[in-house]
Design a protein around this motif. Structure first.
Motif, PDB file in Angstrom:
ATOM      1  N   LYS A   1     -26.032  -0.613  14.878  1.00 29.05           N
ATOM      2  CA  LYS A   1     -26.446  -0.162  13.559  1.00 29.05           C
ATOM      3  C   LYS A   1     -26.446  -1.351  12.605  1.00 29.05           C
ATOM      4  O   LYS A   1     -25.482  -2.123  12.556  1.00 29.05           O
ATOM      5  N   THR A   2     -27.543  -1.517  11.861  1.00 34.67           N
ATOM      6  CA  THR A   2     -27.667  -2.604  10.889  1.00 34.67           C
ATOM      7  C   THR A   2     -28.331  -2.051   9.631  1.00 34.67           C
ATOM      8  O   THR A   2     -28.766  -0.895   9.600  1.00 34.67           O
TER       9      THR A   2
ATOM     10  N   PHE B   1     -38.617  -9.937  16.826  1.00 36.08           N
ATOM     11  CA  PHE B   1     -37.458 -10.733  16.446  1.00 36.08           C
ATOM     12  C   PHE B   1     -36.331  -9.893  15.841  1.00 36.08           C
ATOM     13  O   PHE B   1     -35.276 -10.425  15.485  1.00 36.08           O
ATOM     14  N   SER B   2     -36.548  -8.582  15.718  1.00 37.91           N
ATOM     15  CA  SER B   2     -35.505  -7.709  15.192  1.00 37.91           C
ATOM     16  C   SER B   2     -34.318  -7.685  16.154  1.00 37.91           C
ATOM     17  O   SER B   2     -34.493  -7.688  17.377  1.00 37.91           O
ATOM     18  N   PRO B   3     -33.082  -7.626  15.653  1.00 32.26           N
ATOM     19  CA  PRO B   3     -31.923  -7.519  16.545  1.00 32.26           C
ATOM     20  C   PRO B   3     -31.973  -6.264  17.418  1.00 32.26           C
ATOM     21  O   PRO B   3     -31.432  -6.255  18.527  1.00 32.26           O
TER      22      PRO B   3
ATOM     23  N   ASP C   1     -33.864  -3.922   9.423  1.00 25.78           N
ATOM     24  CA  ASP C   1     -34.146  -5.286   9.875  1.00 25.78           C
ATOM     25  C   ASP C   1     -35.305  -5.263  10.865  1.00 25.78           C
ATOM     26  O   ASP C   1     -35.131  -5.010  12.057  1.00 25.78           O
ATOM     27  N   LYS C   2     -36.507  -5.534  10.354  1.00 32.20           N
ATOM     28  CA  LYS C   2     -37.707  -5.555  11.196  1.00 32.20           C
ATOM     29  C   LYS C   2     -37.975  -6.938  11.779  1.00 32.20           C
ATOM     30  O   LYS C   2     -39.029  -7.162  12.365  1.00 32.20           O
ATOM     31  N   GLY C   3     -37.040  -7.853  11.591  1.00 37.11           N
ATOM     32  CA  GLY C   3     -37.156  -9.152  12.235  1.00 37.11           C
ATOM     33  C   GLY C   3     -37.824 -10.233  11.417  1.00 37.11           C
ATOM     34  O   GLY C   3     -38.009 -11.356  11.906  1.00 37.11           O
TER      35      GLY C   3
END
Length: 704
Positions: free
Chosen positions: A650-651, A511-513, A654-656
């Motif tokens: 780049k964020t 679910f990570s971007p 964020d592992k979702g």
């Protein structure tokens, strides 16, 4: 029930209302009648809590390095959030407990309901304690006297390590409670005992017990005093029970020792040791570990596996029993050491000014009329069952640091949080506005309002909890892994086929971007995927390595990347082959590579390594397909090569998790949580088992 807790963040000590623990297998549930406050240890914890962040950092330089490494790999804000979450964790105080057994767990044979026992239980009205940390109290000992059992065993273990013989001269440095108990037991052992302390009151008590005691502030040099008392021979042994930051104490101990003397450290002191002082006399030095052999050994303490007496004569439990025997026969007199007996509700008389307390031993007295209650209301809430009510099972680090923060801002309605001891669950209920804290999992299953059960307990509990929840028709989210072996998985599959509930495993990385972006760029075409986890080493004694409890790191964590490969390729795993580092690779699944064949012809490699640098990114993903290459770095940056119209994403880290839990909260309103096809969940779980089988058998293993 009521329990004394202390905040690591503020140093505030409180009497909290918590659900009573339920007795576990191999443990006994004790209703407390008395507990003893270990002023030295508990004063140190309170003072640490009251210290500023800078002062805390100075006291724990090793933790500062860990924080700096985490900042490098995960960023500043996630690290700060982690640190503050850790500091918010309440700490249960106490380890000298006396009470009456009110329930016994499965497998307990040495105790029955009604027995009076001493244990290392906390300052709480009810405690559940493993049977190897519990001892029967002789009938001629009062509860107040029995409260000295555990703290006495700390001194006794120091004595066992210094190995005194009748007639030897032993020095005890520091005549606090442990020091006084140690000195008196040495006298009972036939030793000449010299002790010193900076408190005149403690020196006088020691003298009354037959100890040659003095206060160095009154003109006596400790080294000269001991040498004069021993005709310049020096002490045969020294037991250090003092607590001080100075290095002078270890130097004095060396100087006052005879040649080939023995020094044992029970307390906490500076340890900048002079080689010359130890070299010239061939002195031995040993640090004593708490109550004795078995301490911090999960097999001994939690699984009840005793050390065979002919080979390990004195374990921590047998030390408990020895202290009780000494009190029973009058060789250890403890009644005179009691400074005060305080009702539990007046705990602040002890803790309010603990830093300046002159008490020797403070005893807390408990009401015997209290009944155990496994559930308490923390927040009164008007829940709306039509929107999906959640029962959360597990209040450990994942729940605290990941799950609940990820649910923040959603309209998740959590009615229950279940924790084994009640402390963590209640703290999280208070912080996150959860209605009830309980230690009773069955309460959640029997609650018709609860639609979704979310399980984040230790891995060995997952399968049974999932099965029971499915049997009750609940929807179930379980943090990976789903099960630890084929038998557990078969039981889950049988329950799933009969249940109206749906199942979801915490494979959040889908679910990570970053994952979503890669999936959109490569589609379902055959591809090569290389996933690398720079997992970092975990000490071998930690539960995750125990195949019966944690399942090992491949089943317990590398399954994330098996699932990620299934998701990206759009195909189930056909077969796997795993190899590991070293001459005995089957014993080293921390450093392993798994080759993966998928049904659509794609291939994958999962590298799970624990021997890399912590300053390097923890996770990396490489995808090769259709003359495109995508590189994902630690769920912070994804770079594309040959991907027209895309070069970089780049964020912040964020592992979702947030997207995953947000999707679950929304989907449960529709009557299910099937975000991942059930057959993929089973396929990935079987593939993780097959990886272990492949390592043992040295060949490719096909997935059924």
């Amino acid at each position: 029930m009521k329990q004394i807790l202390q905040s690591f963040k503020t140093g505030v000590t409180e009497l909290a209302e918590l659900p009573s623990p339920r007795v576990k297998g191999g443990q006994v549930l004790i209703q407390t009648t008395r507990s003893l406050v270990s002023l030295g240890t508990e004063r140190m914890l309170v003072e640490f809590g009251k210290a500023s962040l800078i002062q805390k950092a100075r006291q724990q330089p090793d933790k500062v390095k860990m924080v700096l490494d985490k900042i490098k790999t995960e960023g500043l804000m996630p690290t700060i959030e982690t640190v503050f979450n850790k500091l918010e964790q309440p700490l249960p105080l106490g380890y000298c407990n006396v009470g009456k057994v009110v329930a016994v767990g499965k497998g307990v044979t040495d105790f029955k309901v009604g027995d009076r026992v001493a244990s290392n239980g906390q300052h709480a009205e009810f405690v559940s304690v493993p049977q190897n940390l519990v001892a029967h109290i002789p009938d001629n000992i009062s509860d107040e006297e029995a409260a000295f059992t555990v703290i006495g065993s700390i001194g006794l273990q120091g004595i066992r390590l210094v190995n005194p013989t009748m007639g030897e001269t032993i020095v005890v440095i520091g005549l606090g409670l442990i020091g006084l108990l140690t000195a008196e037991m040495l006298v009972a052992n036939g030793c000449t005992v010299i002790g010193y302390d900076l408190d005149d009151k403690k020196v006088e008590i020691a003298k009354e017990k037959g100890i040659i005691a003095f206060n160095p502030l009154k003109g006596n040099d400790p080294v000269k005093f001991v040498l004069n008392q021993t005709n310049n021979i020096g002490a045969d042994g020294v037991v250090i029970t003092a607590s001080a930051k100075t290095n002078d104490i270890i130097s004095q101990a060396a100087q006052m020792s005879r040649k080939r003397g023995r020094i044992t450290l029970v307390g906490v002191i500076g340890l900048n040791i002079s080689r010359a002082e130890f070299y010239e006399k061939e002195l031995t030095f040993q640090v004593s570990c708490s109550y004795g052999p078995g301490r911090y050994d999960d097999d001994y303490e939690f699984k009840g596996i005793d050390y065979p007496l002919p080979f390990v004569r004195w374990t921590e439990k047998r030390n408990f029993e020895t202290v009780l025997q000494l009190i029973s026969t009058g060789k250890l007199e403890v009644q005179s050491l009691i400074s005060e007996v305080v009702p539990l509700e007046e705990y602040d008389k002890i803790y309010g000014d603990i830093g300046n307390s002159k008490s020797i031993a403070s005893i807390i007295k408990y009401s015997e009329d209290t009944k155990p209650e496994n559930t308490i209301v923390v927040n009164k809430k008007d829940l709306q069952p039509a929107k999906g009510i959640i029962g959360l099972v597990g209040a450990g680090n994942f729940t605290k640091m990941t799950l609940l923060p990820a649910l923040k801002g959603s309209d998740a309605q959590i009615k229950h949080i279940v924790s084994s001891g009640g402390v963590n669950g209640t703290a999280l209920a208070q912080k996150h506005n959860i209605a009830q804290s309980t230690t009773d999992y069955d309460l959640v299953l029997d609650d018709k309002d609860v639609d979704l059960v979310m399980i984040t307990t230790r891995h060995n509990l997952h399968a049974n909890m999932v099965t029971k929840a499915l049997d009750k028709g609940k929807h179930v989210f379980v943090e990976k892994p789903l099960a630890l072996n084929h038998e557990e998985l078969e039981a889950i599959e049988a329950s799933y086929q009969k249940s109206n509930g749906t199942l979801m495993i915490g494979f959040n990385r889908r679910f990570s971007p970053h994952t979503q972006k890669i999936k959109s760029l490569v589609g379902d075409a055959p591809m090569n995927v290389i996933a690398t986890m720079n997992a970092g080493a975990i000490p071998p004694e930690v539960w995750v390595h125990d195949m019966e409890v944690g399942g090992g790191r491949i089943i317990g964590e590398a399954c994330h990347y098996l699932d990620l490969i299934v998701y990206l390729t759009g195909s189930k795993i056909k077969s796997v082959c795993m190899n590991a580092l070293g001459e005995n690779p089957a014993e080293n699944t921390d450093n392993a590579s798994i080759l993966v064949k998928l049904e659509n012809g794609s291939t994958g490699v999962v590298n799970y390594f624990a021997n890399g640098s912590k300053s390097y990114a923890k996770e990396r993903l490489e995808v090769f397909s259709q003359e495109k290459t995508l590189i994902m770095d630690n769920f912070i940056k994804t770079t594309g090569y040959g991907t027209k119209g895309f070069s970089k994403l780049k964020t912040k880290l964020d592992k979702g998790h947030k997207a995953q839990f947000g999707a679950i909260v929304n989907k449960i309103k529709e009557g299910d949580i099937a975000l991942i096809p059930y057959d993929e969940l089973i396929n990935v779980t079987k593939a993780s088992f097959a990886a272990i089988q492949s390592l043992k058998e040295g060949k490719w293993i096909d997935i059924e």
